[in-house]
Enzyme design. Structure first.
Site, PDB file in Angstrom:
ATOM      1  N   LYS A   1       8.709 -95.282 -27.486  1.00  0.00           N
ATOM      2  CA  LYS A   1       9.882 -94.574 -26.951  1.00  0.00           C
ATOM      3  C   LYS A   1       9.586 -94.009 -25.563  1.00  0.00           C
ATOM      4  O   LYS A   1      10.423 -94.090 -24.658  1.00  0.00           O
ATOM      5  CB  LYS A   1      10.282 -93.420 -27.882  1.00  0.00           C
ATOM      6  CG  LYS A   1      10.609 -93.828 -29.304  1.00  0.00           C
ATOM      7  CD  LYS A   1      10.690 -92.575 -30.194  1.00  0.00           C
ATOM      8  CE  LYS A   1      10.603 -92.895 -31.663  1.00  0.00           C
ATOM      9  NZ  LYS A   1      10.346 -91.693 -32.482  1.00  0.00           N
TER      10      LYS A   1
ATOM     11  N   HIS B   1       1.309 -98.632 -44.392  1.00  0.00           N
ATOM     12  CA  HIS B   1       1.438 -97.766 -43.219  1.00  0.00           C
ATOM     13  C   HIS B   1       0.182 -96.998 -42.844  1.00  0.00           C
ATOM     14  O   HIS B   1       0.182 -96.276 -41.845  1.00  0.00           O
ATOM     15  CB  HIS B   1       2.569 -96.750 -43.417  1.00  0.00           C
ATOM     16  CG  HIS B   1       3.923 -97.329 -43.194  1.00  0.00           C
ATOM     17  ND1 HIS B   1       4.536 -97.345 -41.962  1.00  0.00           N
ATOM     18  CD2 HIS B   1       4.765 -97.937 -44.039  1.00  0.00           C
ATOM     19  CE1 HIS B   1       5.712 -97.926 -42.075  1.00  0.00           C
ATOM     20  NE2 HIS B   1       5.886 -98.300 -43.331  1.00  0.00           N
TER      21      HIS B   1
ATOM     22  N   LYS C   1       4.525 -85.109 -32.037  1.00  0.00           N
ATOM     23  CA  LYS C   1       4.326 -85.917 -33.244  1.00  0.00           C
ATOM     24  C   LYS C   1       3.851 -84.973 -34.328  1.00  0.00           C
ATOM     25  O   LYS C   1       3.569 -83.808 -34.050  1.00  0.00           O
ATOM     26  CB  LYS C   1       3.286 -87.017 -32.995  1.00  0.00           C
ATOM     27  CG  LYS C   1       2.000 -86.488 -32.323  1.00  0.00           C
ATOM     28  CD  LYS C   1       1.004 -87.594 -31.992  1.00  0.00           C
ATOM     29  CE  LYS C   1       1.385 -88.460 -30.826  1.00  0.00           C
ATOM     30  NZ  LYS C   1       1.557 -89.877 -31.161  1.00  0.00           N
ATOM     31  N   ARG C   2       3.776 -85.433 -35.580  1.00  0.00           N
ATOM     32  CA  ARG C   2       3.236 -84.573 -36.619  1.00  0.00           C
ATOM     33  C   ARG C   2       1.860 -84.064 -36.210  1.00  0.00           C
ATOM     34  O   ARG C   2       1.110 -84.772 -35.541  1.00  0.00           O
ATOM     35  CB  ARG C   2       3.151 -85.329 -37.949  1.00  0.00           C
ATOM     36  CG  ARG C   2       4.499 -85.535 -38.604  1.00  0.00           C
ATOM     37  CD  ARG C   2       5.231 -84.235 -38.855  1.00  0.00           C
ATOM     38  NE  ARG C   2       4.591 -83.491 -39.912  1.00  0.00           N
ATOM     39  CZ  ARG C   2       4.986 -83.474 -41.176  1.00  0.00           C
ATOM     40  NH1 ARG C   2       6.058 -84.158 -41.550  1.00  0.00           N
ATOM     41  NH2 ARG C   2       4.346 -82.766 -42.087  1.00  0.00           N
TER      42      ARG C   2
ATOM     43  N   LYS D   1      -4.556 -87.348 -35.080  1.00  0.00           N
ATOM     44  CA  LYS D   1      -3.739 -87.513 -33.875  1.00  0.00           C
ATOM     45  C   LYS D   1      -4.304 -86.714 -32.692  1.00  0.00           C
ATOM     46  O   LYS D   1      -3.881 -86.869 -31.557  1.00  0.00           O
ATOM     47  CB  LYS D   1      -2.293 -87.109 -34.148  1.00  0.00           C
ATOM     48  CG  LYS D   1      -1.568 -88.071 -35.117  1.00  0.00           C
ATOM     49  CD  LYS D   1      -0.144 -87.600 -35.413  1.00  0.00           C
ATOM     50  CE  LYS D   1       0.620 -88.477 -36.391  1.00  0.00           C
ATOM     51  NZ  LYS D   1       1.254 -89.658 -35.754  1.00  0.00           N
TER      52      LYS D   1
ATOM     53  N   THR E   1       5.128 -95.070 -33.038  1.00  0.00           N
ATOM     54  CA  THR E   1       6.371 -95.560 -32.448  1.00  0.00           C
ATOM     55  C   THR E   1       6.797 -94.612 -31.331  1.00  0.00           C
ATOM     56  O   THR E   1       7.539 -95.014 -30.430  1.00  0.00           O
ATOM     57  CB  THR E   1       7.495 -95.639 -33.502  1.00  0.00           C
ATOM     58  OG1 THR E   1       7.548 -94.410 -34.236  1.00  0.00           O
ATOM     59  CG2 THR E   1       7.283 -96.810 -34.441  1.00  0.00           C
TER      60      THR E   1
END
Ligand SMILES: *Cc1c(COP(=O)(O)O)cnc(C)c1O
Length: 821
Positions: free
Chosen positions: A673, A370, A561-562, A567, A669
């Site tokens: 969505k 991952h 998101k986290r 990110k 992911t």
């Protein structure tokens, strides 16, 4: 009493689905299961009674599914994951059992609003983020696609922490999702196993013992007991089992100690056992590192393996046929110790020789990687591993000597290559490399997007890939469109059905038909009206929850998101500051009204991530109080992002922020969505964004920034952020404003260190991508100004995202890795 094999036992009649019967049953459940009449029942009682009524119907299919699996004697899939972020189950199960409308009608006839009680169901937050949510989507898709599967994990008493924001800072509070009981689960005491830790290893006794056979005498033992939750697939065709382990002491209390007056000591062992299933480690994309975590990993791996072997022997009788009947998928390296555990069971309990045990193991396991982040690769200090799992340490050494001998024989690796594939990291403190163990013990290793898989072959697993070139393959992630379209966005779902019929509900690729409506202005209007209604619902929710006022007419720009530096929430915030500055300097321009929403949890020990949350709050407060940008820019941090919050925010998004440093997000992911719910993506060519661009078309996605290759090249060439910053007036201004305390007058130096990091190092390439990102945002503004064009692109997104259904992902796993027809 033994009723096995008897065929003339009375069978309960399968449950009926009509609203009248349902209403009657719910009242019956209230009365006889909960002990209250309808007048006295509290909302939680209603929820409980409703879940029990749905559950009965799920059970009917659960039993037939299990029966079918036994009769077919085919291969079963075992999905081992330390995380399952399943969220609420009521709407999911009712919808998949196609009884949602009937249930709603039944409750209405009793004067109960289904939405109000649905709100009371706690989120089963047994995961951190993407990895755990993927496990949940794959479980649902396996049931939908009719793959016989068991998910195995831990039943954490306290799942993901609840995030509160106090004075702008994240505060972590325990999540008590089991406080009102959990009507979905069934305790299965009869399937309990003993799990050992520590102790010593002796040669096996008896003349017939093989030389590899040993007897492990653990110093400590706990009991693993499973709780089963049924997972219903679409239209209830198949119901699979999620089996979560809980830990119990062998002796609940040491009475001799208690009687001697040592009341706490009498419970010490019990507490130590129960700690195993108490907490979910809240670090995402970085290993937890503590002994308790390794104990958790072994605890659930061992219990699951013992269960799998027991079931196999019960039905097939011969341990050597295990690979033909069982496919065990490791979700990341967290269950990698299962490789050594299976070898142990085969050697020590079943007396197989090492070659045979190793061959069976490799044919049974497969592993999903991952992340490539070097800091996220799990490894354990040899002394800790050896102390906790002395037998497994021996087995790891035995596997390693074979692996290294094979590598030397093959001649494809030099000494350095052999050093990197070793299961033991010999540089500095010796450590067991869990990624290498998972790779060595598996016949298939998959990445989660095309880009990530390609990078895996040239980074972490470059040398193992040279040695075993056929093992690495790609399985791009997906999400279940039952939850992430049909349940969370009934408005859009209804509109799609009206336009193209119901085919997409069984075959997500049929969404393609919607393409022909993209330019249809009547359809565009309806599409925009649905989006607007979803935005209204989110506005209402945020007003109720956090007293935020956001205008549903503005462009909703969302990053949820986290919180992680890779990110790049910070890139988004710096651009927000820059936009704020530009609006104030040029109030005469035709600015697009925007609402910027942020949400996500930070690992409690991740200082910069927590600081970024505080910055979001500080920026929000300053901007929202400035009359100069009223109606043009609004910023809000939404607390406690979880699955249920995602289900409201995603359908309301116009713009989806997927802006990680290229090469660092394995797949994502959240990106999928959003797109299937008709948001446009602003993103880098990272993870699955690359494949999303290929599917939706480059005109329907807003791509910016360096590619993974370029990021790599820039770093190699000695990237100097200062030079980049000096050339961008906007960036310089925004950085200076944040660093000098414009947004934190109460503590002007609060963000100095954070911003200094960009000036001096900028590992995540915030400065390098800033101008490109900012320009991309202005392209978004331009698109927004023509709502017909915007709607057209958004509709193309919905139409072309079918491939990203996790049903497709599961079919690929089934065909290529698990070899299931
Ligand atoms: C989908 C999802 C994630 C993963 O989001 P990414 O943007 O891919 O990191 C995390 N948390 C929740 C609650 C989700 O639903």
């Amino acid at each position: 009493m033994n009723l096995q094999g008897q065929t003339n036992l009375p069978k309960p009649a399968p449950r009926q689905f009509d609203p009248q019967v349902l209403a009657q049953e719910i009242v019956e459940r209230l009365t006889y299961r909960i002990g209250k009449n309808a007048q006295a029942a509290k909302p939680h009682d209603w929820l409980h009674a409703v879940i029990l009524s749905i559950r009965d119907r799920v059970i009917d299919r659960w039993i037939t599914s299990t029966q079918k699996t036994y009769e077919e004697e085919g291969r079963r899939v075992y999905y081992l994951s330390l995380e399952f972020l399943i969220g609420r189950l009521m709407r999911d199960a009712a919808s998949n059992m196609e009884m949602l409308d009937d249930m709603q009608a039944a409750l209405a006839s009793l004067g109960v609003d289904i939405d109000l009680i649905a709100e009371l169901e706690p989120d089963a937050a047994l995961g951190n983020g993407g990895l755990g949510r993927l496990a949940a989507c794959l479980m649902e898709s396996m049931a939908t696609v009719d793959v016989p599967a068991y998910g195995y994990g831990i039943r954490y008493v306290n799942g993901m922490f609840r995030q509160e924001i106090s004075d702008g800072w994240q505060v972590e509070l325990p999540e008590t999702w089991l406080a009102h009981g959990n009507p979905w689960e069934f305790e299965r005491r009869e399937a309990s196993y003993e799990i050992g830790f520590g102790g010593r290893v002796d040669p096996a006794e008896g003349d017939s013992a093989s030389p590899h056979q040993m007897q492990w005498r653990p110093a400590e033992r706990v009991i693993a007991t499973p709780y089963d939750t049924p997972i219903a697939g679409w239209r209830g065709k198949r119901v699979n089992t999620l089996r979560l382990w809980t830990a119990q002491p062998i002796d609940p209390i040491l009475l001799d100690r208690f009687n001697a007056g040592d009341h706490l000591g009498a419970l010490a062992e019990s507490n130590r056992a129960e700690a195993l299933a108490r907490v979910l480690y809240p670090a995402d994309s970085s290993p937890a590192g503590q002994e308790l975590r390794l104990r958790q990993e072994y605890f659930f791996s061992s219990a699951s393996l013992q269960d799998i072997v027991r079931r196999h022997l019960q039905y097939f009788g011969d341990i050597t046929t295990l690979p033909d009947k069982a496919a065990i998928q490791l979700n990341d390296t967290h269950p990698a110790v299962a490789v050594a555990e299976l070898v142990r069971l085969l050697l020590d309990d079943h007396g197989l020789d090492f070659d045979e045990a190793w061959d069976i193991t490799r044919r049974t396991f497969s592993y999903t990687n991952h992340t490539l982040l070097p800091e996220a690769l799990e490894s354990w200090p040899v002394p800790l591993f050896e102390r906790l799992l002395p037998r497994h340490m021996q087995i790891v050494y035995a596997i390693n000597s074979r692996l290294l001998a094979e590598a030397r024989r093959s001649g494809v690796l030099d000494d350095q290559g052999i050093g990197t594939i070793s299961l033991i990291d010999e540089g500095g403190e010796r450590r067991v490399r869990m990624g290498n163990l998972a790779f060595a013990g598996s016949h298939s290793i998959n990445g989660v997007s095309a880009l990530h898989t390609d990078l895996m072959k040239v980074t972490v697993f470059a040398d193992l890939h040279k040695l075993y070139p056929a093992r690495i393959n790609n399985k791009t992630n997906g999400v279940t469109y039952r939850r992430w379209l049909m349940q969370c966005n009934p408005g859009l779902t209804g509109l799609i059905r009206e336009a193209i019929g119901d085919g997409f509900m069984d075959d997500p690729e049929a969404l393609r038909d919607l393409d022909r409506f993209a330019a249809d202005s009547a359809f565009q209007d309806k599409f925009l009206a649905v989006k607007r209604a979803n935005k209204g619902a989110l506005s209402t929710l945020l007003r109720q929850r956090i007293n935020a006022r956001i205008d549903p007419g503005a462009l909703f720009d969302i990053q949820i998101k986290r919180i992680h530096e890779y990110k790049r929430q910070l890139l988004n915030l710096i651009e927000t500051v820059s936009l704020y500055d530009q609006i104030r300097s040029h109030p005469e321009k035709d600015w697009v009204p925007r609402v910027k929403l942020f949400g996500g949890k930070a690992a409690p020990s991740y200082h910069n991530a927590k600081l970024i949350i505080k910055l979001a709050g500080d920026v929000a407060r300053t901007i929202n109080h400035d009359p100069a940008v009223q109606g043009l820019l609004k910023v809000q941090f939404v607390p406690n992002y979880n699955v249920s919050m995602a289900e409201v925010m995603i359908p309301a998004a116009d713009l989806s922020e997927q802006i990680s440093t290229a090469g660092m997000e394995a797949s994502g992911t959240g990106n999928m969505k959003f797109a299937v719910n008709g948001a446009l993506t602003i993103g880098t060519l990272d993870g699955a964004n690359v494949e999303m661009r290929d599917h939706v078309g480059e005109d329907n996605i807003v791509i910016f920034g360096l590619t993974a290759q370029q990021v790599n090249d820039r770093r190699a060439a000695g990237y100097a952020p200062r030079d980049v910053i000096d050339q961008s007036k906007e960036l310089t201004q925004a950085l200076n404003a944040i660093a000098s305390g414009v947004f934190s007058p109460d503590d002007p130096d609060r963000y100095k260190g954070l911003i200094d990091g960009i000036w001096t190092n900028d590992w995540f390439m915030v400065a390098a991508d800033f101008d490109s990102y900012s320009a991309a945002q202005r392209r978004v503004d331009a698109l927004w100004k023509d709502q017909a064009i915007w709607a057209q692109k958004a509709i193309h997104n919905v139409a072309r995202m079918g491939w990203f259904s996790s049903d497709r992902t599961i079919r690929e796993y089934a065909a290529d890795i698990w070899k299931i027809a």
